[in-house]
Design a protein around this motif. Structure first.
Motif, PDB file in Angstrom:
ATOM      1  N   VAL A 181     -11.108 -11.271 -27.970  1.00 37.88           N
ATOM      2  CA  VAL A 181     -11.033 -11.702 -29.361  1.00 37.88           C
ATOM      3  C   VAL A 181     -10.083 -12.877 -29.441  1.00 37.88           C
ATOM      4  N   ARG A 182     -10.573 -14.003 -29.933  1.00 39.40           N
ATOM      5  CA  ARG A 182      -9.768 -15.210 -30.105  1.00 39.40           C
ATOM      6  C   ARG A 182      -9.018 -15.568 -28.828  1.00 39.40           C
ATOM      7  N   GLN A 183      -9.739 -15.599 -27.723  1.00 39.63           N
ATOM      8  CA  GLN A 183      -9.218 -15.975 -26.403  1.00 39.63           C
ATOM      9  C   GLN A 183      -8.013 -15.138 -25.996  1.00 39.63           C
ATOM     10  N   GLY A 184      -8.057 -13.843 -26.313  1.00 39.44           N
ATOM     11  CA  GLY A 184      -7.009 -12.928 -25.909  1.00 39.44           C
ATOM     12  C   GLY A 184      -5.928 -12.700 -26.947  1.00 39.44           C
ATOM     13  N   LEU A 185      -5.953 -13.403 -28.085  1.00 39.45           N
ATOM     14  CA  LEU A 185      -4.933 -13.205 -29.113  1.00 39.45           C
ATOM     15  C   LEU A 185      -5.188 -11.940 -29.928  1.00 39.45           C
ATOM     16  N   GLY A 186      -6.431 -11.524 -30.028  1.00 36.26           N
ATOM     17  CA  GLY A 186      -6.789 -10.320 -30.770  1.00 36.26           C
ATOM     18  C   GLY A 186      -7.094  -9.172 -29.838  1.00 36.26           C
ATOM     19  N   VAL A 187      -7.548  -8.072 -30.413  1.00 39.32           N
ATOM     20  CA  VAL A 187      -7.804  -6.856 -29.652  1.00 39.32           C
ATOM     21  C   VAL A 187      -9.162  -6.282 -30.040  1.00 39.32           C
ATOM     22  N   SER A 188      -9.917  -5.848 -29.039  1.00 40.77           N
ATOM     23  CA  SER A 188     -11.120  -5.051 -29.278  1.00 40.77           C
ATOM     24  C   SER A 188     -10.746  -3.592 -29.067  1.00 40.77           C
ATOM     25  N   ILE A 189     -11.176  -2.731 -29.963  1.00 43.03           N
ATOM     26  CA  ILE A 189     -10.914  -1.301 -29.811  1.00 43.03           C
ATOM     27  C   ILE A 189     -12.191  -0.661 -29.286  1.00 43.03           C
ATOM     28  N   VAL A 190     -12.061   0.022 -28.141  1.00 42.45           N
ATOM     29  CA  VAL A 190     -13.215   0.546 -27.418  1.00 42.45           C
ATOM     30  C   VAL A 190     -13.104   2.062 -27.301  1.00 42.45           C
ATOM     31  N   SER A 191     -14.197   2.756 -27.603  1.00 43.61           N
ATOM     32  CA  SER A 191     -14.268   4.198 -27.409  1.00 43.61           C
ATOM     33  C   SER A 191     -14.888   4.458 -26.040  1.00 43.61           C
ATOM     34  N   THR A 192     -14.090   5.001 -25.132  1.00 46.10           N
ATOM     35  CA  THR A 192     -14.523   5.214 -23.754  1.00 46.10           C
ATOM     36  C   THR A 192     -14.555   6.709 -23.446  1.00 46.10           C
ATOM     37  N   PRO A 193     -15.097   7.090 -22.296  1.00 48.03           N
ATOM     38  CA  PRO A 193     -15.025   8.504 -21.906  1.00 48.03           C
ATOM     39  C   PRO A 193     -13.586   8.987 -21.699  1.00 48.03           C
ATOM     40  N   ARG A 194     -12.655   8.087 -21.503  1.00 55.38           N
ATOM     41  CA  ARG A 194     -11.244   8.445 -21.335  1.00 55.38           C
ATOM     42  C   ARG A 194     -10.453   8.337 -22.630  1.00 55.38           C
ATOM     43  N   GLY A 195     -11.128   8.143 -23.744  1.00 55.57           N
ATOM     44  CA  GLY A 195     -10.470   8.070 -25.040  1.00 55.57           C
ATOM     45  C   GLY A 195     -10.619   6.706 -25.674  1.00 55.57           C
ATOM     46  N   VAL A 196     -10.087   6.569 -26.879  1.00 55.66           N
ATOM     47  CA  VAL A 196     -10.129   5.306 -27.603  1.00 55.66           C
ATOM     48  C   VAL A 196      -8.955   4.457 -27.126  1.00 55.66           C
ATOM     49  N   MET A 197      -9.242   3.213 -26.734  1.00 56.42           N
ATOM     50  CA  MET A 197      -8.190   2.348 -26.193  1.00 56.42           C
ATOM     51  C   MET A 197      -8.486   0.890 -26.491  1.00 56.42           C
ATOM     52  N   SER A 198      -7.488   0.044 -26.234  1.00 54.95           N
ATOM     53  CA  SER A 198      -7.648  -1.392 -26.432  1.00 54.95           C
ATOM     54  C   SER A 198      -8.475  -1.973 -25.293  1.00 54.95           C
ATOM     55  N   ASP A 199      -8.934  -3.209 -25.484  1.00 55.96           N
ATOM     56  CA  ASP A 199      -9.769  -3.844 -24.467  1.00 55.96           C
ATOM     57  C   ASP A 199      -9.001  -4.047 -23.159  1.00 55.96           C
ATOM     58  N   ALA A 200      -7.716  -4.371 -23.232  1.00 59.07           N
ATOM     59  CA  ALA A 200      -6.925  -4.599 -22.016  1.00 59.07           C
ATOM     60  C   ALA A 200      -6.787  -3.308 -21.205  1.00 59.07           C
ATOM     61  N   ASN A 201      -6.542  -2.185 -21.889  1.00 54.36           N
ATOM     62  CA  ASN A 201      -6.440  -0.906 -21.189  1.00 54.36           C
ATOM     63  C   ASN A 201      -7.767  -0.505 -20.567  1.00 54.36           C
ATOM     64  N   ALA A 202      -8.863  -0.740 -21.270  1.00 49.50           N
ATOM     65  CA  ALA A 202     -10.183  -0.391 -20.744  1.00 49.50           C
ATOM     66  C   ALA A 202     -10.498  -1.227 -19.506  1.00 49.50           C
ATOM     67  N   ARG A 203     -10.147  -2.523 -19.533  1.00 52.98           N
ATOM     68  CA  ARG A 203     -10.379  -3.367 -18.356  1.00 52.98           C
ATOM     69  C   ARG A 203      -9.522  -2.914 -17.177  1.00 52.98           C
ATOM     70  N   SER A 204      -8.265  -2.577 -17.444  1.00 49.47           N
ATOM     71  CA  SER A 204      -7.376  -2.172 -16.352  1.00 49.47           C
ATOM     72  C   SER A 204      -7.796  -0.833 -15.739  1.00 49.47           C
ATOM     73  N   GLN A 205      -8.372   0.057 -16.554  1.00 44.72           N
ATOM     74  CA  GLN A 205      -8.855   1.336 -16.039  1.00 44.72           C
ATOM     75  C   GLN A 205     -10.304   1.251 -15.557  1.00 44.72           C
ATOM     76  N   ASN A 206     -10.907   0.058 -15.667  1.00 43.47           N
ATOM     77  CA  ASN A 206     -12.271  -0.207 -15.203  1.00 43.47           C
ATOM     78  C   ASN A 206     -13.274   0.767 -15.829  1.00 43.47           C
ATOM     79  N   VAL A 207     -13.214   0.858 -17.176  1.00 47.09           N
ATOM     80  CA  VAL A 207     -14.108   1.756 -17.888  1.00 47.09           C
ATOM     81  C   VAL A 207     -14.672   1.023 -19.116  1.00 47.09           C
ATOM     82  N   GLY A 208     -15.936   1.245 -19.386  1.00 47.55           N
ATOM     83  CA  GLY A 208     -16.593   0.635 -20.546  1.00 47.55           C
ATOM     84  C   GLY A 208     -16.845   1.674 -21.614  1.00 47.55           C
ATOM     85  N   GLY A 209     -17.531   1.273 -22.677  1.00 46.25           N
ATOM     86  CA  GLY A 209     -17.840   2.204 -23.747  1.00 46.25           C
ATOM     87  C   GLY A 209     -18.369   1.497 -24.962  1.00 46.25           C
TER      88      GLY A 209
END
Length: 130
Positions: free
Chosen positions: A95-123
C-alpha cells in the motif's frame, strides 16, 4: 448486516471525519483481530470491550489524531462478500509503496502484510490502511 468488517471501517471513517475521540461498534472476534493489527501498526490508540447501549457486547475504539488530523488517511475494504480476494505470500499487495498496511486473514490468524510475508503465508486481503 452482510459485511461487519466494512461496517466497522465505515464507522471509523465517519467518526474521524467528525473529529470524534471514540467510536463504538458491535463486538466480534474478527473485528477484534483487525483492531489488534490497527493498534499494533499505530493507526488507533486501542480498544476495549464494553456493553453497548442495547445490552449487547461492543468494542469501544479510541481513535488517534496527529496535530488535529486523523492518523488514518485512507481505509478501504478489499475483499467483499460478493468478491473475495485471496493472494499467495508473494502476491500480497503493498500500500502506497510500503507506507500503508494491508490486513490479511491467514490460516495463522489476522496479521499485517509484512508479518504475512515474513511468515511466508497468504490468505484473504481484508482491507488496506494508509
Amino acid at each position: 448486516m452482510n459485511d461487519p468488517i466494512a461496517d466497522m471501517l465505515t464507522r471509523i471513517r465517519n467518526s474521524q471525519l467528525r473529529g470524534k475521540a471514540t467510536v463504538e461498534t458491535p463486538a466480534s472476534k474478527l473485528r477484534a483481530w483487525v483492531l489488534d493489527v490497527l493498534a499494533d501498526e499505530g493507526y488507533i490508540r486501542g480498544y476495549e470491550s464494553v456493553t453497548g447501549k442495547d445490552g449487547h457486547p461492543a468494542l469501544n475504539i479510541e481513535l488517534k489524531y496527529y496535530e488535529g488530523t486523523p492518523v488514518i488517511r485512507e481505509l478501504k475494504r478489499v475483499s467483499k462478500p460478493g468478491r473475495r480476494v485471496y493472494v499467495g505470500s508473494k502476491d500480497i499487495p503493498t500500500v502506497r509503496q510500503g507506507l500503508g498496511v494491508s490486513i490479511v486473514s491467514t490460516p495463522r490468524g489476522v496479521m499485517s502484510d509484512a508479518n504475512a510475508r515474513s511468515q511466508n503465508v497468504g490468505g484473504e486481503v481484508l482491507c488496506t490502511v494508509f
